[in-house]
Design a protein around this motif. Structure first.
Motif, PDB file in Angstrom:
ATOM      1  N   GLY A 174       0.784  -1.240   0.000  1.00 41.75           N
ATOM      2  CA  GLY A 174       0.000   0.000   0.000  1.00 41.75           C
ATOM      3  C   GLY A 174       0.809   1.280   0.000  1.00 41.75           C
ATOM      4  O   GLY A 174       0.250   2.349  -0.239  1.00 41.75           O
ATOM      5  N   LYS A 178      -0.484   4.855  -1.499  1.00 40.45           N
ATOM      6  CA  LYS A 178      -0.798   5.918  -0.546  1.00 40.45           C
ATOM      7  C   LYS A 178      -0.087   7.208  -0.915  1.00 40.45           C
ATOM      8  O   LYS A 178      -0.680   8.294  -0.871  1.00 40.45           O
ATOM      9  N   LEU A 212      -2.847  -3.467  -0.068  1.00 40.77           N
ATOM     10  CA  LEU A 212      -2.726  -3.455   1.393  1.00 40.77           C
ATOM     11  C   LEU A 212      -2.810  -4.866   1.971  1.00 40.77           C
ATOM     12  O   LEU A 212      -2.147  -5.169   2.972  1.00 40.77           O
ATOM     13  N   ARG A 280      -3.317  -2.096   6.653  1.00 41.66           N
ATOM     14  CA  ARG A 280      -2.745  -3.434   6.481  1.00 41.66           C
ATOM     15  C   ARG A 280      -3.261  -4.373   7.551  1.00 41.66           C
ATOM     16  O   ARG A 280      -3.419  -3.965   8.719  1.00 41.66           O
TER      17      ARG A 280
END
Length: 283
Positions: A174, A178, A212, A280
């Motif tokens: 992720g 992000k 994630l 996560r």
């Protein structure tokens, strides 16, 4: 309103391609895209293919409302994505980092990483030239011509540097998406370059859940075009001076990454560590 629709279109287009690719993960050809991540889990790099195909297709289909057109976006995404495929599928694992590949090149050895670096520079220059408009709009004489040429050169370097920098964040589930989201949101909300930023934001949101979860990752195929198209969105709003400043920041971060691990910095900074881990599943 328009940018919200573009975000939704980018998410839908990318999700559609990603669903199609996931359905075929058991087929023999997809084994070439399988890797083992930092946690020892099997992940697929086909997520990167979904990002390139989904966002480029969405951009082309919606380009009529972009004003400046989707061609610079398509050049950056397809060019950086193709170079990422080369590095993902034919990677030279004995050389790491920008310095390692350039050092090998200086000694007469052409690694896939060196090909990618040079290719990203070429892709950035073409995308920046297309973004500047037809040749007759940037040609001229004297100071004006030099400024126009300088703007294309620095803009191309920003796009190439952004592509490489995004790849440096694709080391944990992720993280790169992000970072892409954090960069895309203000670009989408603040004027020039909002259309490519909106489509890219939609793609990031569509791919983030699986990334994630640690079942897929962008790889070079996805991280390089993610950075490249955000680089296009950046230069579309910038003067030559602003492009030079942006290039300085990107270069500084890239050089710092050769000496300091981004992961180590993130994990040693409480706020960054929490944001990095957000979403996560616990190990």
């Amino acid at each position: 309103m328009r940018d919200g629709l573009l975000t939704a279109a980018g998410a839908a287009g990318t999700a559609l391609v990603w669903h199609h690719l996931r359905q075929r993960r058991a087929e023999p050809w997809s084994a070439r895209w399988e890797r083992t991540n930092h946690a020892g889990s099997s992940v697929t790099l086909l997520e990167g293919v979904a990002l390139v195909a989904g966002t480029t297709g969405t951009a082309v289909l919606t380009s009529a409302g972009w004003g400046g057109g989707a061609l610079p976006y398509a050049v950056a995404s397809l060019g950086a994505g193709s170079l990422g495929v080369l590095d993902d599928l034919r990677q030279d694992t004995d050389r790491k980092g920008l310095a390692g590949h350039l050092s090998a090149l200086a000694h007469g050895r052409v690694t896939t990483g060196a090909v990618k670096v040079l290719g990203l520079v070429a892709t950035g220059l073409v995308a920046a030239a297309v973004e500047s408009g037809p040749p007759h709009t940037i040609a001229g004489h004297g100071v004006g011509a030099l400024r126009a040429a300088g703007s294309v050169l620095v803009g191309g370097a920003v796009i190439a540097g952004s592509a490489n920098l995004a790849n440096l964040f694709d080391l944990r589930p992720g993280r790169a998406l992000k970072v892409g989201t954090v960069v895309a949101v203000p670009l989408m909300l603040s004027g020039g370059g909002s259309a490519p930023a909106a489509v890219t934001l939609g793609a990031c949101l569509a791919l983030l859940p699986q990334d994630l979860a640690g079942t897929s990752m962008l790889g070079d195929t996805g991280a390089n075009p993610l950075g490249a198209v955000l680089g296009v969105a950046l230069i579309q709003r910038q003067s030559l001076a602003a492009r030079v400043v942006t290039l300085g920041v990107i270069t500084s971060l890239t050089l710092a990454s050769e000496k300091v691990s981004f992961t180590r910095v993130i994990e040693s900074t409480p706020v960054l560590r929490e944001l990095d881990a957000l979403g996560r599943p616990p190990r």
